[in-house]
Design an enzyme around this catalytic site. Sequence first.
Site, PDB file in Angstrom:
ATOM      1  CB  CYS A  21     -52.761  27.592 -18.346  1.00 14.47           C
ATOM      2  SG  CYS A  21     -53.580  29.114 -17.831  1.00 14.47           S
TER       3      CYS A  21
ATOM      4  CG  MET B  89     -56.421  30.603 -28.230  1.00 14.64           C
ATOM      5  SD  MET B  89     -56.202  31.667 -29.652  1.00 14.64           S
ATOM      6  CE  MET B  89     -57.069  30.755 -30.890  1.00 14.64           C
TER       7      MET B  89
HETATM    8  C1  LIG Z   1     -57.018  34.527 -25.464  1.00 16.57           C
HETATM    9  C2  LIG Z   1     -56.183  33.290 -25.335  1.00 16.57           C
HETATM   10  C3  LIG Z   1     -56.651  32.231 -24.566  1.00 16.57           C
HETATM   11  C4  LIG Z   1     -55.885  31.053 -24.438  1.00 16.57           C
HETATM   12  N1  LIG Z   1     -56.407  29.981 -23.760  1.00 16.57           N
HETATM   13  C5  LIG Z   1     -55.733  28.808 -23.752  1.00 16.57           C
HETATM   14  C6  LIG Z   1     -56.307  27.639 -23.199  1.00 16.57           C
HETATM   15  O1  LIG Z   1     -57.464  27.627 -22.747  1.00 16.57           O
HETATM   16  N2  LIG Z   1     -55.565  26.501 -23.202  1.00 16.57           N
HETATM   17  C7  LIG Z   1     -54.286  26.460 -23.730  1.00 16.57           C
HETATM   18  O2  LIG Z   1     -53.647  25.410 -23.723  1.00 16.57           O
HETATM   19  N3  LIG Z   1     -53.738  27.547 -24.280  1.00 16.57           N
HETATM   20  C8  LIG Z   1     -54.428  28.693 -24.317  1.00 16.57           C
HETATM   21  N4  LIG Z   1     -53.886  29.784 -24.949  1.00 16.57           N
HETATM   22  C9  LIG Z   1     -52.558  29.674 -25.585  1.00 16.57           C
HETATM   23  C10 LIG Z   1     -52.692  29.239 -27.049  1.00 16.57           C
HETATM   24  O3  LIG Z   1     -53.281  27.972 -27.139  1.00 16.57           O
HETATM   25  C11 LIG Z   1     -51.319  29.206 -27.731  1.00 16.57           C
HETATM   26  O4  LIG Z   1     -50.508  28.280 -27.077  1.00 16.57           O
HETATM   27  C12 LIG Z   1     -50.625  30.561 -27.721  1.00 16.57           C
HETATM   28  O5  LIG Z   1     -51.504  31.607 -28.074  1.00 16.57           O
HETATM   29  C13 LIG Z   1     -49.415  30.554 -28.657  1.00 16.57           C
HETATM   30  O6  LIG Z   1     -49.815  30.226 -29.979  1.00 16.57           O
HETATM   31  P1  LIG Z   1     -50.042  31.382 -31.098  1.00 16.57           P
HETATM   32  O7  LIG Z   1     -48.778  32.207 -31.117  1.00 16.57           O
HETATM   33  O8  LIG Z   1     -50.257  30.628 -32.373  1.00 16.57           O
HETATM   34  O9  LIG Z   1     -51.208  32.196 -30.668  1.00 16.57           O
HETATM   35  C14 LIG Z   1     -54.619  30.953 -25.073  1.00 16.57           C
HETATM   36  C15 LIG Z   1     -54.171  32.027 -25.861  1.00 16.57           C
HETATM   37  C16 LIG Z   1     -54.947  33.173 -26.007  1.00 16.57           C
HETATM   38  C17 LIG Z   1     -54.444  34.290 -26.895  1.00 16.57           C
END
Ligand SMILES: Cc1cc2nc3c(=O)[nH]c(=O)nc-3n(C[C@H](O)[C@H](O)[C@H](O)COP(=O)(O)O)c2cc1C
Length: 315
Positions: free
Chosen positions: A101, A19
């Site tokens: 992304c 993230m």
């Molecule tokens: C603030 C933020 C930054 C993120 N940056 C990335 C990233 O750099 N690379 C990536 O693959 N996913 C990124 N994501 C997506 C997360 O890795 C994840 O796939 C997404 O939040 C869904 O999972 P969750 O519901 O458990 O949060 C980001 C998510 C958030 C909230």
Amino acid sequence: MSSKQNISKKSHYFCVAPMMAKTDRHARFFHRILTKRAMLYTEMIPIYGIIKGKNDKLLEHNQEEYPLALQLGGSDPEMLAEGSIMGEEKGYTEINLNIGCPSPKASNGRIGACLMKEPKLIGKCINLMKSSTKLTISIKTRIGIDDMDIGRPLDDFIETVSDNGCKTVIIHARKALLKGLNPKENRNIPPLNYSRVYDLKNKFPNLNIVINGGIKSIDECKYHLKYTDGVMLGRYAYDQPYILSNVDNELFELDNKPISRIDAVKEYKKYCINEVKKGTSTNLVTRHIMGLYHGCKGAKTWRKKLAKIKDVKQL
Ligand SMILES: Cc1cc2nc3c(=O)[nH]c(=O)nc-3n(C[C@H](O)[C@H](O)[C@H](O)COP(=O)(O)O)c2cc1C
């Protein structure tokens, strides 16, 4: 744990998601205090910054974070191969390619989810990355983008990455709608479709399939683990990090008692003092423990206290 303790059974059983602006090396150090077994991921690092910007500082991390995957963003096969070699030399456990992304900036730079429509190019990237390093090459992707059919075209995409040497596939179980939704909306609005991810595991039993998106408890993890090889938690793990203290005993069935919040802070405090001595600003290290007491009495007071701390010795 050494970075070389590579991909084994259960290697991706529980992962903390990459993230940007959150899971930096300080956050990861803290997460590692809570769980010794989770696989951790760096934020996405654009390959151009490392290669063209000649900035290998972007790859800095602490040995304590292993097992740790380096997530790269980009679509230039040669540059990604070079970045993979650098990642291996720096000690990372795995190289992950971001194909999920949804940001317009990423799409403009041919990075992230837009690449789901370019399977041949992705195949070439993976192939070259794979032949440049001994490390595991994984991808993090979505179940589709825009008008892409999430049936056969998704299977074909996964088959292409697999044929080119990627055997670990992390899937955010929702589409990314690149036209019309911003990145935050793209993490919430397109509906989750967990069964499509389970279905991929059935169709590709030899792949290590890791499910991601909206997972909020150890019980939910246990449920998904019946159908997949691993779970990845993002926002919940960052915002309520104490969940990580139960991962080793509840999921990996290790015989250790979860570390207490107080002991975790004591351990992190030593790290913070050292970091601040090296010039890191206090709020950059303290911000990652804001959610530690989430749901407990006094959580608000804890956050207020942290926000005011000028000297990490006050922790
Ligand atoms: C603030 C933020 C930054 C993120 N940056 C990335 C990233 O750099 N690379 C990536 O693959 N996913 C990124 N994501 C997506 C997360 O890795 C994840 O796939 C997404 O939040 C869904 O999972 P969750 O519901 O458990 O949060 C980001 C998510 C958030 C909230």
